[in-house]
Write an enzyme that holds these catalytic residues in place. Structure first.
Site, PDB file in Angstrom:
ATOM      1  N   GLU A  72       0.921  -1.107   0.079  1.00 46.14           N
ATOM      2  CA  GLU A  72       0.016   0.017   0.099  1.00 46.14           C
ATOM      3  C   GLU A  72       0.977   1.342   0.097  1.00 46.14           C
ATOM      4  O   GLU A  72       0.834   1.927   1.000  1.00 46.14           O
ATOM      5  CB  GLU A  72      -1.032   0.033   1.133  1.00 46.14           C
ATOM      6  CG  GLU A  72      -2.029  -0.923   1.047  1.00 46.14           C
ATOM      7  CD  GLU A  72      -3.137  -0.846   2.105  1.00 46.14           C
ATOM      8  OE1 GLU A  72      -2.875  -0.170   3.203  1.00 46.14           O
ATOM      9  OE2 GLU A  72      -4.202  -1.549   1.883  1.00 46.14           O
TER      10      GLU A  72
ATOM     11  N   GLU B 127      -6.880  -7.650  -0.289  1.00 50.78           N
ATOM     12  CA  GLU B 127      -7.167  -7.574   0.966  1.00 50.78           C
ATOM     13  C   GLU B 127      -8.546  -7.197   1.157  1.00 50.78           C
ATOM     14  O   GLU B 127      -8.768  -6.499   0.549  1.00 50.78           O
ATOM     15  CB  GLU B 127      -6.369  -6.468   1.807  1.00 50.78           C
ATOM     16  CG  GLU B 127      -4.678  -6.879   2.042  1.00 50.78           C
ATOM     17  CD  GLU B 127      -4.303  -5.827   2.697  1.00 50.78           C
ATOM     18  OE1 GLU B 127      -4.930  -5.170   3.527  1.00 50.78           O
ATOM     19  OE2 GLU B 127      -2.905  -5.684   2.689  1.00 50.78           O
TER      20      GLU B 127
HETATM   21  C1  GLA Z   1      -4.206  -2.334   5.047  1.00 49.70           C
HETATM   22  C2  GLA Z   1      -2.845  -2.924   5.101  1.00 49.70           C
HETATM   23  C3  GLA Z   1      -2.794  -4.248   6.047  1.00 49.70           C
HETATM   24  C4  GLA Z   1      -3.589  -4.039   7.385  1.00 49.70           C
HETATM   25  C5  GLA Z   1      -5.124  -3.670   6.857  1.00 49.70           C
HETATM   26  C6  GLA Z   1      -6.067  -3.250   7.904  1.00 49.70           C
HETATM   27  O1  GLA Z   1      -5.040  -2.930   4.083  1.00 49.70           O
HETATM   28  O2  GLA Z   1      -2.160  -3.374   3.912  1.00 49.70           O
HETATM   29  O3  GLA Z   1      -1.588  -4.480   6.396  1.00 49.70           O
HETATM   30  O4  GLA Z   1      -3.292  -2.878   7.972  1.00 49.70           O
HETATM   31  O5  GLA Z   1      -5.057  -2.314   6.071  1.00 49.70           O
HETATM   32  O6  GLA Z   1      -7.146  -3.249   7.424  1.00 49.70           O
END
Ligand code: GLA
Length: 649
Positions: free
Chosen positions: A149, A305
């Site tokens: 991210e 995710e």
């Molecule tokens: C993001 C991050 C993860 C985690 C999630 C929690 O997507 O990539 O590592 O912190 O948020 O929602």
């Protein structure tokens, strides 16, 4: 569209380092029981993989990689560069990010680096090289996951290295300081520069900063992160040329221009967290899936995710209702994702994310969440035939990060929430089961030709070339719908003179003389489309167009609110207000009718979507109540949070 994957991927982020090794065998057994194909490993492991400068400990990662492989679980292996370790920050405190007010952001969470830090990049590339050399031939590895991210917490930094890099970026872009002065319009408030050395980052200023400087810092900051991604990408491509590479995007993330990034991933991935407590959150989720599919332009995309239930980062973190997670997952698959991964596999016992749900929750495998996880894994295995199958779209919505950044500037006619405007225009098509893509402002004639309807939702800043291409596209039979404030600025945020709308004035047959924001007030319209305008009216001069509806009240009462003009075999609509749902729906329905596009859903039902991907029709009720709907002529009743998959023949 061929997929990179043999079957739909199912699984999630796996952080074995948080658990003793006895748990690892149970994890692999549970993964097998839940139909997990894939675990994303090592995302935040830098501090354990390189506990001190140049000293590596790969033993634990070797061990879990082997165990996963023996269990038949593939690994998306992270390069582990998203959270630099304490020793590195201690040795190079200048790498820490600095915010707009000059505050240095300390070590102790994650992403503790300035995107322009040379110390960070050098050490990150050293680790990536080691990872690629060690695991490039490990049989469990199915893809690389670069960093994590990018920009999630630190999208930009105002430190000295960033300022120097910004100057280099500007010089490459403009060549001469005279050109920068012209583009930034610095003959204003004594902002003139005599050399690039004088130019700084747009830190906190006494009042509104220079719009060109702000926009270029937005662009530079996205590019600075992309430079990091590309540097890792080059190492991985060189050492492991056959392993696909990705980095996880964050949907409609404001600070990173994913159109520019998509060419540097082999498959697009997205992290998506619709709020279970918001009955409308499925709308932005659906749009996000369509955006991810569109960014790749035919590449695979994968939901990297999502939360099996609650997250931990809202003020109140609602769990998902029974069935709700299945709806989110099938929505992603129906809109082209080659699977569904999660954050995370096993819920943490300690640390800042211990209250974030996971596929194996604190309660253990004998729990509602895990039973749903198991059932979903089995269901995905049963529909794996959709892998590699495409999603048809007859509507294109033009989406641009530059236009978004233009709306974030100060001193504008009114504050405009760009994504909300995009969703205003996306929703009527979603409600009717009409496939939508997102389209870049650089879309070629061939890309535009794929669509019957194209919408410009408040595309405030836009290059002239797109407007010319759209004009030709309308003449050739397309139906164009233009939302308020579109094309009032060029790509440098300079105003288009002579009545707003630029080259669209010809296509639309109207020009806009003045804006009339009317905060939080609905405006009544008179004419042949139903609905209201919200917050906004424009003084529209009609040169050569049919007035479909006029403003019935407010400052521009009697003036044109919705216009339509035929050109060649196409037509072009202008909507000089923010439409409420009824007005957007009415204009969308007319545009679809005149192009002969039929949606799957004749009468929209709250929370219901229908989408076709190859051999399967996905019908999903995201609402918490039973809904009856007719989809492609067949009536059906869906229980709360239920979804039905219908094979297509
Ligand atoms: C993001 C991050 C993860 C985690 C999630 C929690 O997507 O990539 O590592 O912190 O948020 O929602």
């Amino acid at each position: 569209m061929a997929s990179l994957f043999p079957t739909l991927r199912y699984g999630g982020d796996y952080n074995p380092e948080q658990w003793p090794r006895e748990v690892w065998d149970e994890d692999v057994a549970l993964m097998r029981g839940a139909g997990v194909t894939t675990a994303t490993v090592g995302v935040f492991s830098w501090g354990l993989l390189e506990p001190s400068d140049g000293e590596y400990d790969f033993e634990w990662l070797d061990d879990i990689m082997d165990r996963l492989h023996e269990g038949g679980i593939r690994v998306i292996l992270a390069t582990a560069t998203a959270a630099p370790p304490a020793w590195l920050v201690k040795a190079h405190p200048e790498m820490l990010p600095v915010d707009v007010n000059g505050t240095t952001l300390a070590f102790g969470s994650r992403q503790s680096y300035s995107p322009s830090s040379s110390a960070y990049l050098e050490h990150a590339l050293r680790l990536v090289t080691k990872m690629a050399e060690r695991y490039g031939s490990h049989p469990a590895v199915e893809a690389w996951h670069i960093n994590n991210e990018y920009g999630c917490h630190v999208t930009r930094s105002y430190d000295a290295e960033s300022a120097a890099a910004f100057r280099v970026w500007l010089e490459a872009r403009y060549g001469t300081i005279e050109e920068l002065n012209r583009v930034w319009g610095t003959a204003f408030w004594s902002q003139h520069y005599s050399s690039f050395d004088e130019v700084g980052v747009p830190s906190a200023t006494p009042t509104f900063g220079n719009p060109g400087q702000n926009l270029d810092f937005d662009r530079f900051s996205s590019d600075a992160l992309l430079r990091l991604h590309r540097a890792e990408h080059e190492v991985l491509r060189r050492i492991t040329p056959d392993i696909p590479i990705t980095t996880n995007f964050m949907g409609f993330f404001p600070d990173v221009d994913y159109w520019a990034w998509a060419p540097y991933v082999d498959f697009v991935t997205d992290d998506s967290y619709p709020d279970p407590a918001d009955p409308d959150s499925y709308v932005v989720a659906a749009a996000t899936r369509d955006l991810m599919r569109s960014l790749g332009g035919g590449k695979s995309w994968l939901l990297m995710e999502q939360a099996p239930s609650a997250v931990n980062w809202r003020n109140d973190n609602a769990p998902k209702a029974p069935g709700q997670h299945r709806g989110h997952t099938l929505q992603a698959i129906g809109r082209g994702s080659d699977g569904a991964l999660h954050f995370q596999w096993r819920q943490s016992k300690a640390g800042a994310e211990k209250f974030h749900s996971a596929m194996v929750p604190h309660a253990g495998p004998d729990s509602r969440v895990h039973r749903e996880v198991q059932a979903l894994g089995a269901e995905l295995a049963s529909i794996e035939g959709v892998i590699g199958e495409g999603v048809d779209a007859s509507v294109g919505l033009v989406f641009s990060w530059d236009a978004w950044w233009a709306t974030r500037q100060y001193a504008t006619p009114s504050r405009l929430d760009y994504v909300a405007e995009v969703l205003d225009w996306y929703r009527p098509f979603l409600d009717r089961g009409v496939g939508c893509d997102f389209v870049s402002v650089e879309a070629t004639d061939e890309v535009l030709a794929q669509y019957r309807v194209i919408v410009l939702p408040s595309l405030v800043a836009v290059p002239e070339a797109l407007l010319e291409r759209l004009d030709a596209w309308v003449t050739a039979g397309g139906t164009l719908v233009v939302g308020r404030q579109s094309a009032i600025l060029d790509e440098n945020l300079h105003v288009r003179l002579g009545g707003y709308l630029g080259a669209l004035r010809r296509t639309l047959g109207v020009r806009v003389e003045e804006f009339a924001p009317c905060a939080e007030r609905a405006v009544t319209l008179d004419g042949s489309v139903e609905g209201h305008g919200v917050d906004w009216q424009e003084f529209v001069v009609v040169d050569d167009a049919e007035i479909v509806a006029s403003f019935a009240d407010g400052l521009t009462a009697g003036g044109a609110a919705v216009t339509r003009r035929e050109q060649g075999t196409g037509s072009a609509w202008y909507v000089a207000t923010r439409p409420d749902a009824q007005l957007a729906g009415a204009v969308a329905a007319r545009a679809l009718a005149e192009t002969g596009v039929e949606g799957l859903i004749a009468t929209p039902a709250p929370g219901v979507e229908a989408v076709e991907r190859g051999s399967v029709r996905f019908i999903i009720n995201h609402s918490g109540t039973e809904q009856t709907v007719t989809v492609a002529g067949e009536g059906l009743t869906l229980a709360a949070h239920d979804a039905v998959l219908v094979p297509r023949h």
